[in-house]
Design an enzyme around this catalytic site. Structure first.
Site, PDB file in Angstrom:
ATOM      1  CG  ASP A 192      -3.162   8.286  -1.236  1.00 56.59           C
ATOM      2  OD1 ASP A 192      -3.207   8.581  -0.033  1.00 56.59           O
ATOM      3  OD2 ASP A 192      -2.818   7.041  -1.550  1.00 56.59           O
ATOM      4  CG  ASN A 246      -2.225  11.403   3.099  1.00 58.42           C
ATOM      5  OD1 ASN A 246      -1.568  10.553   2.166  1.00 58.42           O
ATOM      6  ND2 ASN A 246      -1.602  11.319   4.151  1.00 58.42           N
ATOM      7  CE  LYS A 247      -5.038   5.571   4.627  1.00 57.68           C
ATOM      8  NZ  LYS A 247      -5.982   4.676   3.704  1.00 57.68           N
ATOM      9  NE  ARG A 288       0.333   1.373   3.343  1.00 58.69           N
ATOM     10  CZ  ARG A 288       1.283   2.055   3.608  1.00 58.69           C
ATOM     11  NH1 ARG A 288       2.349   1.887   3.586  1.00 58.69           N
ATOM     12  NH2 ARG A 288       1.082   3.502   3.562  1.00 58.69           N
ATOM     13  N   GLY A 289       0.231   2.457  -0.281  1.00 56.58           N
ATOM     14  CA  GLY A 289       1.070   3.772  -0.182  1.00 56.58           C
ATOM     15  C   GLY A 289       1.050   3.873  -1.757  1.00 56.58           C
ATOM     16  CB  ALA A 290       0.232   7.121  -3.479  1.00 59.07           C
ATOM     17  CD  GLN A 322      -2.689   2.525   6.793  1.00 63.33           C
ATOM     18  OE1 GLN A 322      -3.536   2.894   7.820  1.00 63.33           O
ATOM     19  NE2 GLN A 322      -3.308   2.342   5.757  1.00 63.33           N
ATOM     20  NE  ARG A 353      -6.136   0.551  -1.675  1.00 61.57           N
ATOM     21  CZ  ARG A 353      -5.625   1.269  -0.616  1.00 61.57           C
ATOM     22  NH1 ARG A 353      -4.363   1.115  -0.719  1.00 61.57           N
ATOM     23  NH2 ARG A 353      -6.349   2.039   0.239  1.00 61.57           N
TER      24      ARG A 353
HETATM   25  O1  MRU Z   1      -4.517   2.973   2.115  1.00 63.73           O
HETATM   26  P1  MRU Z   1      -3.113   3.294   2.291  1.00 63.73           P
HETATM   27  O2  MRU Z   1      -2.042   2.848   3.097  1.00 63.73           O
HETATM   28  O3  MRU Z   1      -2.480   3.000   0.835  1.00 63.73           O
HETATM   29  O4  MRU Z   1      -2.737   4.870   2.223  1.00 63.73           O
HETATM   30  C1  MRU Z   1      -1.562   5.341   2.296  1.00 63.73           C
HETATM   31  C2  MRU Z   1      -1.703   6.852   2.402  1.00 63.73           C
HETATM   32  O5  MRU Z   1      -2.601   7.586   2.414  1.00 63.73           O
HETATM   33  C3  MRU Z   1      -0.182   7.492   2.117  1.00 63.73           C
HETATM   34  O6  MRU Z   1      -0.185   8.524   2.946  1.00 63.73           O
HETATM   35  C4  MRU Z   1       0.145   7.779   0.604  1.00 63.73           C
HETATM   36  O7  MRU Z   1      -0.154   6.968  -0.009  1.00 63.73           O
HETATM   37  C5  MRU Z   1       1.525   8.428   0.439  1.00 63.73           C
HETATM   38  S1  MRU Z   1       2.680   7.203   0.537  1.00 63.73           S
HETATM   39  C6  MRU Z   1       4.126   7.887   0.189  1.00 63.73           C
END
Ligand code: MRU
Length: 363
Positions: free
Chosen positions: A256, A266-267, A57-59, A215, A101
């Site tokens: 994201d 973002n999250k 996970r993470g963009a 996370q 996603r």
């Molecule tokens: O649902 P996730 O864990 O994929 O969400 C991740 C985030 O919101 C991060 O902050 C974002 O992707 C930036 S990662 C460098």
């Protein structure tokens, strides 16, 4: 950082993904910090599942993984003699992976790059063999991975255009995980923190636990612990307390998707941090590669927000916290309006307000 500290940082470098030319090994982020196990993806379907189910996970990490998903599809299908059939097959796998996603634009950005290789300028790839096209596809995925690490280090350096290297030490709040685990390495928001730490400028990192998926507590804290960067974890509802007491000098988060006007998805919970920072006049930074900026999305209202399974709210680490019949909601992201953001820190430098104007100039 002295030599001993550098060795520790090197030794504990996190391998989010490992490509061996035939398969993609992903650290299973669902199991961290208690277990360090890997999931092996051998097909585009495996990659689709790994992204959808949060193994990775993470963009930026999602983008790199998706690119390797296309590489795996090519390796599987390269015996197809008919090049146009091979190309249609690859495009169908791209569509599958794209449906994993919806919010992180890096997924679509990476797949678009893979599509360009498959289609080729003026369809010149029609004259290639499936084998040769496969080589090009694999090389492109490897390139996207390499670039990501370089870009993250450059994002880390960009912070010194805002904060000159000095003996000053800062308390930094972060939300979610935008570290090595969320990228091909080093991280974006956590990359900035790493760079500040290397310059001796971090007093403490305040890590929001980031319910419901944790996370922050599970992943960001794990990374900071391995690198011996001082930190402590708080539950999300404690950030107002720490900010109001003057214990936070700045907040840094990842992204994201950043709309053309700077509004940033973002999250879930990021918006609340940004509101607090604005209220208490604390700088709020977004750290992200330029590939997270989506010029086709005018503002935050058109960013698609993923709703994740209810059980993520009903349970913590698989244990029920409420009975299954109680209704819950689980939007996975929120949008921080551009007026809450002090600067967007990218590999090309820091973008400051007015964002609508200055974002355009970075391309
Ligand atoms: O649902 P996730 O864990 O994929 O969400 C991740 C985030 O919101 C991060 O902050 C974002 O992707 C930036 S990662 C460098």
């Amino acid at each position: 950082m002295n030599d001993a500290e550098k060795n520790i940082a090197e030794k504990f470098n996190v391998s989010t993904l490992i490509w061996d030319g035939k398969a993609l090994k992903l650290i299973d982020q669902r199991k961290l910090p208690f277990e360090e196990t890997y999931v092996i993806c051998r097909s585009p379907e495996d990659v689709f599942e790994a992204i959808r189910n949060m193994v990775v996970r993470g963009a930026p990490a999602i983008g790199v993984t998706a690119a390797y998903g296309v590489a795996l599809a090519a390796l599987q299908g390269k015996n197809m003699a008919d090049i146009s059939g091979f190309k249609s097959y690859l495009l169908s796998k791209i569509e599958l992976i794209a449906s994993s996603r919806p919010t992180a634009v890096n997924l679509f950005w990476a797949l678009e790059r893979m599509k360009k290789i498959i289609e080729g300028k003026n369809n010149y790839t029609n004259s290639l063999s499936s084998d040769v096209l496969t080589e090009k596809i694999v090389a492109q995925a490897e390139e996207i991975e390499k670039e990501d690490v370089k870009i993250n280090k450059a994002i880390g350096d960009s912070i010194f255009r805002i904060y000159e290297k000095s003996i000053e030490k800062y308390n930094i709040l972060t939300h979610c995980n935008a570290g090595a685990l969320a990228t091909a390495g080093y991280g974006t928001a956590l990359g900035v923190i790493r760079s500040l730490h290397s310059a001796g400028m971090v007093k403490n990192v305040i890590v929001d636990e980031t319910r419901p998926y944790l996370q922050g507590a599970r992943l960001t804290a794990w990374e900071l612990h391995r690198e011996r960067i001082p930190f402590f974890i708080i539950t999300d509802n404690m950030s107002a307390f720490f900010i109001s007491q003057g214990h936070v000098d700045m907040a840094i988060v990842g992204a994201d998707r950043i709309a053309a006007n700077g509004d940033t998805a973002n999250k879930i919970g990021t918006l609340a941090v940004s509101v607090l920072c604005k209220n208490y006049s604390i700088p709020f930074y977004v750290a992200a590669p330029v590939s997270t900026i989506d010029l086709n999305t005018e503002n935050g209202t058109s960013i698609p927000i993923e709703n994740r399974p209810d059980d993520e709210v009903r349970k913590i680490m698989g244990n029920d916290v409420i009975p299954p019949y109680m209704p819950v909601k689980n939007p996975s992201f929120d949008v921080t309006p551009n007026e809450h953001i002090s600067a967007i820190i990218t590999e090309k430098g820091a973008i400051v307000p007015p964002f609508s104007e200055n974002i355009k100039n970075i391309f």
